[in-house]
Write an enzyme that holds these catalytic residues in place. Structure first.
Site, PDB file in Angstrom:
ATOM      1  CE  LYS A  56      -1.465   2.950   2.218  1.00 55.87           C
ATOM      2  NZ  LYS A  56      -0.995   4.348   1.927  1.00 55.87           N
ATOM      3  CD  GLU A  65      12.714   4.153   8.458  1.00 50.99           C
ATOM      4  OE1 GLU A  65      12.589   5.311   8.938  1.00 50.99           O
ATOM      5  OE2 GLU A  65      12.821   3.916   7.244  1.00 50.99           O
ATOM      6  CB  CYS A  71      13.043   8.715   8.784  1.00 54.83           C
ATOM      7  SG  CYS A  71      11.420   8.516   8.082  1.00 54.83           S
ATOM      8  CD  GLU A 104      10.900  12.891  11.072  1.00 55.90           C
ATOM      9  OE1 GLU A 104       9.676  12.679  11.250  1.00 55.90           O
ATOM     10  OE2 GLU A 104      11.658  12.045  10.605  1.00 55.90           O
TER      11      GLU A 104
HETATM   12  C1  SIN Z   1      13.670   7.111   5.296  1.00 54.79           C
HETATM   13  O1  SIN Z   1      13.802   8.319   5.266  1.00 54.79           O
HETATM   14  O2  SIN Z   1      12.652   6.613   5.741  1.00 54.79           O
HETATM   15  C2  SIN Z   1      14.726   6.155   4.813  1.00 54.79           C
HETATM   16  C3  SIN Z   1      15.957   6.762   4.334  1.00 54.79           C
HETATM   17  C4  SIN Z   1      17.038   5.765   3.992  1.00 54.79           C
HETATM   18  O3  SIN Z   1      16.797   4.613   3.628  1.00 54.79           O
HETATM   19  O4  SIN Z   1      18.184   6.170   4.071  1.00 54.79           O
END
Ligand code: SIN
Length: 484
Positions: free
Chosen positions: A175, A251, A285, A382
């Protein structure tokens, strides 16, 4: 490559949505509609689940070599079609074409890595508790898996989940974000061409992701969910997963500190700060959100960073030479504006950028803030944008404490020539990914993932496939009896 973006890939077939409705996909650089994609709903998700269940046993019983060949063939097609895939990604997500091409290679590397890991799902024998028994450990596919993937890495976040799922013998329903469905469909097209059994992959996307995901989360047949996205949504999914006791790997959000000590190689620290800050326009992230610089080098680091960031060309990622694209949507720009305004109000200085810069499209200029303090929004949430917030510090002890002062624990970066300090920080910093003199630690070979509220489980490395395998043991009795 031609993909028909007017169809979804469900159960090995290209279909319209049950509702007959479509939703628009926009180019964030131009604000133009670039495609209309079928708007999947609960019935489409159910169809994908049924198709996966129909193939599940057969797929689980294919050999690792067969699955490995499919993954390798898909990886090779991704490399062959890198230009097409990158163009699709740039148009729907905004990242510059060359960066998008880099992401295609990163995405394909997960398929290659897990093509090899498929062959290394080893069992164990364990000395038993009595002389007439033997204990054997085997690993079996965890079952139908759901991947909920974000828009910021529209290809790599799919293959990082799909690679290990297929390698382990689990069918997967992807998804993707409704903001970037086209890359997902292009990946589905690749898998439809390399002999993946029908039903082992479906891509289901719609403009109401909450109700779509709910159908899969409520279904007992879905045994595993892997999600990349915000901590808030991760918490919600974890609650939903509890009802059917699904396995989860998440994650989630990050709040990465990027720490530069006065003994660091300054050029390397600046180069890596640009990468850790500007990859995917800061929409990552693992983006460096809080840049801590030891006071004696504050000015020289800041000057060099400003020089690098001010030289970057911002614009439509399909134009030659563009290095910074737009953010994904208006709300993303508004969040960046809110963080910069809050910082300025509380005493930060904007020494570069600080505005949108381009009128059409969701742009925000590379920006540098100094005089930043821990009380500002930008150091607490963030930002997900191209803003470098520079914060001075004095001692190692102080900066470790400040860096750890967050519920997040995804990535941390530190630059120093002191090897003892590298080890001290690696042990003390409460983060799952540690970039010691490295602003780009992400790679298929390593176990990517966070601690605290940044998530559960690991993706990549030899650890990544375990997330899709159930461990079982056989306690075999009667070994000493000839009649058994
Ligand atoms: C992400 O921002 O979720 C992953 C970034 C990465 O794989 O380096």
């Amino acid at each position: 490559m031609t993909i028909d973006t007017s169809l979804l890939f469900i159960g090995g077939e290209w279909r319209t949505a049950y509702s007959g409705e479509y939703f628009d996909v926009l180019n964030p650089a131009t604000e133009e509609v670039i495609a209309r994609v079928p708007d999947a709903g609960p019935e489409d998700m159910k169809l994908a689940i049924d198709a996966a269940m129909a193939v599940q046993d057969r797929f689980a019983n294919t050999t690792a070599t067969q699955r490995s060949k499919i993954l390798l063939a898909a990886a090779n097609l991704m490399y062959e079609r890198a230009d097409d895939l990158a163009e699709i990604m740039t148009r729907e997500e905004g990242k510059p074409f060359l960066e998008a091409k880099g992401e295609v290679a990163y995405a394909a590397s997960f398929l290659e890595w897990f093509a090899e890991e498929a062959k290394r799902v080893y069992g164990e024998t364990i000395p038993a508790n009595t002389p007439d028994k033997r204990i054997l450990v085997i690993k079996r596919p965890a079952g139908l898996s759901l991947a909920i993937t974000p828009w910021n890495f529209p290809a790599a976040m799919i293959t990082r989940k799909l690679g290990p799922a297929l390698a382990a013998g689990c069918p997967m329903i992807v998804k993707p974000s409704e903001l970037t469905p086209l890359t997902a469909l292009a990946i589905a097209k690749i898998f439809s061409e390399v002999g993946l059994p029908k039903g082992a992959l479906s891509v289901v996307v719609g403009k109401d992701p909450v109700s779509l995901v709910k159908v899969a989360m409520d279904d007992f047949h879905v045994r595993k969910v892997s999600f990349t996205g915000s901590t808030a949504v991760g918490k919600l999914l974890m609650k939903q997963a509890a009802d059917t006791m699904k396995r989860v790997s998440f994650e989630l959000g990050g709040q990465a500190p990027f720490i530069v000590f006065q003994d660091a190689d300054l050029n390397a620290a600046v180069e890596n700060a640009v990468i850790a800050k500007m990859r995917s326009m800061g929409e990552s992230c693992v983006a460096a959100n809080r840049i801590y610089v030891q006071r004696p080098i504050l000015e020289s680091f800041t000057d060099r960073l400003v020089a690098k960031l001010s030289a970057l060309r911002i614009g439509n990622g399909m134009e030659d030479g563009v290095q910074v694209g737009p953010l994904i949507e208006p709300a993303a720009v508004e969040k960046v504006e809110r963080h910069v305004a809050d910082a300025a109000e509380k005493g930060a200085k904007i020494i570069l950028g600080g505005s949108r810069g381009i009128e059409v499209g969701y742009f925000y200029q590379p920006t540098v803030l100094t005089n930043v303090t821990d009380s500002m929004l930008i150091t607490q949430e963030e930002t997900f944008g191209p803003v470098a917030a520079i914060i001075p510090f004095d001692t190692e002890e102080e900066v470790v404490e400040r860096a750890n002062h967050t519920h997040h624990g995804l990535a941390a970066y530190y630059f120093t020539r002191d090897i003892g300090r590298v080890f001290r920080l690696s042990e003390k910093l409460q983060f799952g990914i540690l970039g010691a003199n490295d602003g780009l630690p992400s790679t298929a070979q390593a176990p990517f993932g966070g601690i605290k509220e940044s998530g559960l489980g690991r993706e990549g490395g030899h650890h990544g496939i375990d997330e899709y395998l159930d461990v079982k043991y056989i306690s075999l009795g009667g070994i000493l009896s000839e009649n058994t």
